[in-house]
Design an enzyme around this catalytic site. Structure first.
Site, PDB file in Angstrom:
ATOM      1  N   TYR A 120       0.819  -1.216   0.000  1.00 28.95           N
ATOM      2  CA  TYR A 120       0.000   0.000   0.000  1.00 28.95           C
ATOM      3  C   TYR A 120       0.853   1.266   0.000  1.00 28.95           C
ATOM      4  O   TYR A 120       0.357   2.348   0.292  1.00 28.95           O
ATOM      5  CB  TYR A 120      -0.934   0.023   1.214  1.00 28.95           C
ATOM      6  CG  TYR A 120      -2.091  -0.970   1.159  1.00 28.95           C
ATOM      7  CD1 TYR A 120      -2.317  -1.762   0.040  1.00 28.95           C
ATOM      8  CD2 TYR A 120      -2.972  -1.092   2.223  1.00 28.95           C
ATOM      9  CE1 TYR A 120      -3.373  -2.659   0.001  1.00 28.95           C
ATOM     10  CE2 TYR A 120      -4.036  -1.989   2.197  1.00 28.95           C
ATOM     11  CZ  TYR A 120      -4.229  -2.770   1.071  1.00 28.95           C
ATOM     12  OH  TYR A 120      -5.281  -3.650   1.038  1.00 28.95           O
ATOM     13  N   LYS A 171       4.668 -14.015   4.937  1.00 30.93           N
ATOM     14  CA  LYS A 171       4.804 -14.993   3.857  1.00 30.93           C
ATOM     15  C   LYS A 171       6.281 -14.973   3.431  1.00 30.93           C
ATOM     16  O   LYS A 171       6.612 -14.791   2.251  1.00 30.93           O
ATOM     17  CB  LYS A 171       3.846 -14.586   2.719  1.00 30.93           C
ATOM     18  CG  LYS A 171       3.652 -15.600   1.640  1.00 30.93           C
ATOM     19  CD  LYS A 171       2.786 -16.773   2.011  1.00 30.93           C
ATOM     20  CE  LYS A 171       2.796 -17.767   0.854  1.00 30.93           C
ATOM     21  NZ  LYS A 171       2.198 -19.052   1.139  1.00 30.93           N
ATOM     22  N   ASP A 203      -1.116 -17.724   4.669  1.00 32.22           N
ATOM     23  CA  ASP A 203      -2.141 -18.580   4.067  1.00 32.22           C
ATOM     24  C   ASP A 203      -2.593 -19.655   5.063  1.00 32.22           C
ATOM     25  O   ASP A 203      -3.783 -19.885   5.255  1.00 32.22           O
ATOM     26  CB  ASP A 203      -1.673 -19.172   2.732  1.00 32.22           C
ATOM     27  CG  ASP A 203      -0.267 -19.756   2.770  1.00 32.22           C
ATOM     28  OD1 ASP A 203       0.420 -19.605   3.811  1.00 32.22           O
ATOM     29  OD2 ASP A 203       0.143 -20.368   1.780  1.00 32.22           O
ATOM     30  N   ASP A 227      -5.177  -6.031   6.542  1.00 27.39           N
ATOM     31  CA  ASP A 227      -6.435  -5.559   5.973  1.00 27.39           C
ATOM     32  C   ASP A 227      -7.355  -6.755   5.724  1.00 27.39           C
ATOM     33  O   ASP A 227      -8.513  -6.791   6.162  1.00 27.39           O
ATOM     34  CB  ASP A 227      -6.116  -4.804   4.665  1.00 27.39           C
ATOM     35  CG  ASP A 227      -7.301  -4.041   4.123  1.00 27.39           C
ATOM     36  OD1 ASP A 227      -8.357  -3.993   4.799  1.00 27.39           O
ATOM     37  OD2 ASP A 227      -7.175  -3.478   3.014  1.00 27.39           O
ATOM     38  N   ASP A 231     -10.686  -8.463   8.207  1.00 28.62           N
ATOM     39  CA  ASP A 231     -12.040  -8.629   7.661  1.00 28.62           C
ATOM     40  C   ASP A 231     -12.505 -10.082   7.821  1.00 28.62           C
ATOM     41  O   ASP A 231     -13.681 -10.350   8.079  1.00 28.62           O
ATOM     42  CB  ASP A 231     -12.098  -8.232   6.175  1.00 28.62           C
ATOM     43  CG  ASP A 231     -12.331  -6.730   5.973  1.00 28.62           C
ATOM     44  OD1 ASP A 231     -11.899  -5.940   6.829  1.00 28.62           O
ATOM     45  OD2 ASP A 231     -12.950  -6.355   4.955  1.00 28.62           O
TER      46      ASP A 231
HETATM   47 MG    MG Z   1     -10.374  -3.040   4.506  1.00 28.40          MG
END
Ligand code: MG
Ligand code: NAI
Length: 330
Positions: A120, A171, A203, A227, A231
């Site tokens: 990001y 990872k 993962d 992120d 969720d």
């Molecule tokens: Mg989000």
């Protein structure tokens, strides 16, 4: 001295849940000064700028900011706002509450997500009609700062009770250089602070968390992983309407529900205000009003247990009815 709180509702249900959270803050006997700023899709349509300079400065100069959500312009609003408050960590607790039908009622975790770099960092390029690339940025300094925050978080007893270990999610078996640096730095910092740390490949973690969330407490992860995985955790505890977050900086912070503008229900007055109100509770605790923050949390928990509830939690109450009930429980 009165604390100056910037309020940026944004778009969609941001305009419904943030006023509810402000009502809760106003119900406490504190001298808060609220200053509001505009941001988001509607502002861009009007002015060409999704985040006007005045709003950026409002957040930068406030003692803390409460933000709702922005629609299509989310990245143009939230990334610079995180920068305005100089945020290096995004704190995302995901906890199941009595009375809420959760997939995994035993879930009680806190994600500490790196908040400035990773994928990001904004280095994306279109090199040809066929090829686009992205540069992933990982520094030892940002990884160290995040890990140090995690160690303090655990030492201060702010993690889930009885789950004091830190899990570093990465990872590094594939992204050996970038996540290798992240992993190595985080584990070194934990070791230096005498904090128990283990690690999971992201993962495998995405399978193990839903299978048995009791294995985890404080989870330290790179930006994108945090992120996505937070969720996922929202899905375990009853949905996005419940998850608050804090973007913490060195001398400033911004609080926001994890959810977006929910265009499917925006304008109907039925959004769940819980995530926004719990974000306000985190803001209170950040400003040092610990008892007030706990009072707000307790009121939210009472209403989650006894109702009324919004549609996402299987009820049919409006945002206003839930907010009134929370104010009553306060
Ligand atoms: Mg989000
Ligand atoms: P979303 O979080 O807005 O909605 C996902 C689902 O969860 C929808 O079905 C929605 O109705 C439900 N939901 C979310 N919050 C709720 C609440 N408080 N009460 C009841 N139900 C709730 O995510 P989506 O649909 O992916 O994105 C919609 C817009 O929001 C997009 O334009 C996206 O860019 C933006 N967005 C902005 C964010 C921000 O400003 N920080 C974060 C995430 C998305």
């Amino acid at each position: 001295m009165s604390d100056r709180i910037a309020v940026i509702e944004g778009d969609g249900i941001g305009q419904e849940v943030i006023p509810a959270a402000v009502e809760v803050l106003q119900a406490l006997d504190r001298e808060f000064t609220f200053v509001s700023g505009a941001a988001g899709d509607a502002v861009r349509a009007e002015t060409g700028q999704a985040l006007p300079t005045e709003t950026y400065e409002l957040a930068a100069e406030a003692d803390a900011t409460l933000f709702g959500a922005a629609g299509e312009t989310a990245a143009d609003v939230i990334l610079p706002l995180r920068d305005a408050v100089d945020s290096f960590v995004n704190v995302r607790p995901a906890r199941a509450y009595p009375g809420v039908d959760a997939l995994r009622p035993e879930t009680d975790v806190v994600f500490l997500r790196e908040n400035t770099e990773g994928v990001y960092a904004g280095h994306e390029d279109r090199l040809s009609d066929d090829l686009s690339t992205l540069t992933r940025v990982v520094t030892s300094s940002a990884s160290r700062e995040l890990a140090e925050y995690a160690c303090e978080f655990v030492a201060d007893g702010r993690g889930p009770a009885g789950r004091e270990a830190v899990t570093v999610v990465h990872k590094a078996n594939v992204m050996r250089e970038t996540d290798g640096r992240f992993r190595e730095t985080a584990l070194e910092v934990a070791d230096a602070h005498g904090v128990d740390a283990d690690e999971e490949l992201m993962d495998a973690f995405a399978t193990k968390l839903p299978l048995d969330p009791t294995q985890y407490g404080v989870i330290v992860c790179p930006n994108l992983a945090g992120d996505v995985l937070s969720d996922l955790a929202a899905g375990l505890v009853g949905g996005l309407g419940l998850l608050p977050s804090a973007n913490v900086g060195h001398d400033n912070a911004l609080f926001e529900p994890v959810h977006g503008t929910a265009p499917d229900i925006a304008g109907e007055g039925v959004a769940n205000p819980t995530a926004a109100i719990l974000s306000a509770a985190m803001l209170l605790e950040y400003l040092g009003y610990t008892a007030d923050g706990q009072r707000v949390r307790a009121a939210v928990e009472t209403v989650l247990a006894d109702g009324p509830r919004t549609g996402d939690l299987g009820g049919d109450a409006t945002t206003e009815a839930v907010t009134t009930a929370i104010l009553g429980a306060l």
